[in-house]
Design an enzyme around this catalytic site. Structure first.
Site, PDB file in Angstrom:
ATOM      1  N   GLU A  60       2.287   7.872   6.073  1.00 34.75           N
ATOM      2  CA  GLU A  60       1.876   7.844   4.665  1.00 34.75           C
ATOM      3  C   GLU A  60       1.394   9.201   4.160  1.00 34.75           C
ATOM      4  O   GLU A  60       1.742   9.613   3.046  1.00 34.75           O
ATOM      5  CB  GLU A  60       0.797   6.783   4.455  1.00 34.75           C
ATOM      6  CG  GLU A  60       1.311   5.350   4.413  1.00 34.75           C
ATOM      7  CD  GLU A  60       1.629   4.776   5.773  1.00 34.75           C
ATOM      8  OE1 GLU A  60       2.221   3.685   5.836  1.00 34.75           O
ATOM      9  OE2 GLU A  60       1.298   5.431   6.789  1.00 34.75           O
ATOM     10  N   HIS A 129      -5.792  -5.450   6.388  1.00 37.04           N
ATOM     11  CA  HIS A 129      -4.659  -5.590   5.474  1.00 37.04           C
ATOM     12  C   HIS A 129      -5.009  -6.412   4.240  1.00 37.04           C
ATOM     13  O   HIS A 129      -4.113  -6.868   3.524  1.00 37.04           O
ATOM     14  CB  HIS A 129      -3.464  -6.255   6.187  1.00 37.04           C
ATOM     15  CG  HIS A 129      -2.835  -5.389   7.222  1.00 37.04           C
ATOM     16  ND1 HIS A 129      -1.735  -5.794   7.959  1.00 37.04           N
ATOM     17  CD2 HIS A 129      -3.135  -4.149   7.658  1.00 37.04           C
ATOM     18  CE1 HIS A 129      -1.393  -4.838   8.805  1.00 37.04           C
ATOM     19  NE2 HIS A 129      -2.237  -3.834   8.632  1.00 37.04           N
TER      20      HIS A 129
END
Length: 329
Positions: A60, A129
């Protein structure tokens, strides 16, 4: 008008903007060959080719940085995070580079780009998450933040975000992708919703429920429950948190004199704290009760289903908060 899903609305927005402006490209994990983890980019690789729909490594920080560089060079990147939970790894590029470039270069170099993907909790994805990431992005000067709740808003706001001259964090509720709603057909014209304009999703006169993103639907459920007790609630969807439609917030508070802020994030230093401060500073004399907040429990999201349900904000908690500001309990 056509009835389509939230993911189809996002797909239309991406396709229309890529067709309109050849500087626009999409990059992220599995956005090309796999059509995106949530199938938002379905068909775009075949239509626009692998120079404009680019699969990235699982890195990322790296591909966010590539996007920033591309924006500096004159392109219009759309960087997809498979989930905004993973964007935590890229915060240096987002907040230290993209958000600050225009200021630090004295207006000479900007980063017009979009960081998009799902935010918040889904179903039993556990603590790492299941985070609502809005507050980390909205805190930074130089960033804009958009949180659409409906398919029409998703399409119109994504198109506006891609065209914006500032970096935009575009956060999609992870449980909204299958949501259906009416969206103008592409042949009906260029459908764009300006950033910073809230939308009154339901009219009422007794209490204001102010919210954004996925929680709009929880607020509407609460409003239906309140209606059975003769209470009419305004439901104001902010749609973007930066820029913030302060005038719309003040209008609804002036009308009802009572407000509840609903968000999916944690309470401590959350988005709602900013909203409450704004109301207190700008509309204190109009209030007939303290402004209350309904948030996720102040804990990492549990994995166990029953504990997860208790941690998430729900319509029942919103109803209780509205009754409190109405002094009904």
């Amino acid at each position: 008008m056509a009835t389509i899903t939230y993911r189809e609305a996002l797909n239309q927005a991406l396709a229309e903007e890529m067709e309109r402006d050849d500087r626009v490209f999409l990059m992220g994990e599995e956005v090309a060959e796999y059509d995106g983890a949530y199938k938002v980019s379905k068909g775009l690789l075949e239509r626009f080719g692998d120079r404009r729909v680019v699969d990235s490594p699982i890195a990322e920080l790296g591909f966010a940085g590539l996007g920033v560089g591309a924006a500096m060079a004159g392109l219009r990147p759309v960087i997809e995070f498979m989930t905004f939970n993973f964007s935590i790894l890229a915060l240096d590029q987002v907040l230290n580079s993209a958000a600050k470039l225009l200021y630090m270069s004295g207006g000479q170099v900007g980063a017009p780009m979009v960081f998009r993907g799902p935010t918040g909790a889904a179903l039993q994805l556990s603590a790492q998450h299941s985070q609502a990431c809005e507050v980390w992005y909205v805190h930074a000067p130089g960033m804009k933040l958009v949180t659409p709740a409906t398919p029409a808003d998703a399409k119109g706001l994504l198109k506006a975000s891609i065209r914006d001259e500032d970096p935009v964090a575009f956060m999609e509720g992870e449980l909204l992708y299958n949501l259906k709603g009416e969206v103008p057909d592409p042949d009906e014209g260029d459908f764009v919703i300006p950033l910073g304009v809230a939308d009154l999703k339901r009219k009422g006169s007794d209490v204001s429920i102010i919210t954004h993103g996925k929680m709009v639907h929880v607020a509407l459920q609460a409003a239906k429950k309140l209606e059975k007790d003769g209470i009419e609630a305004d439901v104001l969807d902010l749609r973007s948190l930066r820029p913030l439609d302060v005038e719309a917030i003040l209008r609804t508070v002036h009308k009802t004199n009572r407000a509840v802020y609903l968000e999916e994030g944690w309470p401590y230093a959350g988005v709602g704290a900013q909203i409450v401060a704004t109301i207190q500073e700008e509309a204190f004399d109009w209030l007939d009760a303290p402004v209350l907040r309904v948030t996720q429990a102040d804990v990492p999201m549990p994995y166990t289903k029953k504990l997860e349900q208790q941690a998430k904000p729900d319509a029942a908690r919103v109803v209780r908060a509205c009754n409190r500001v109405l002094y009904r309990n």
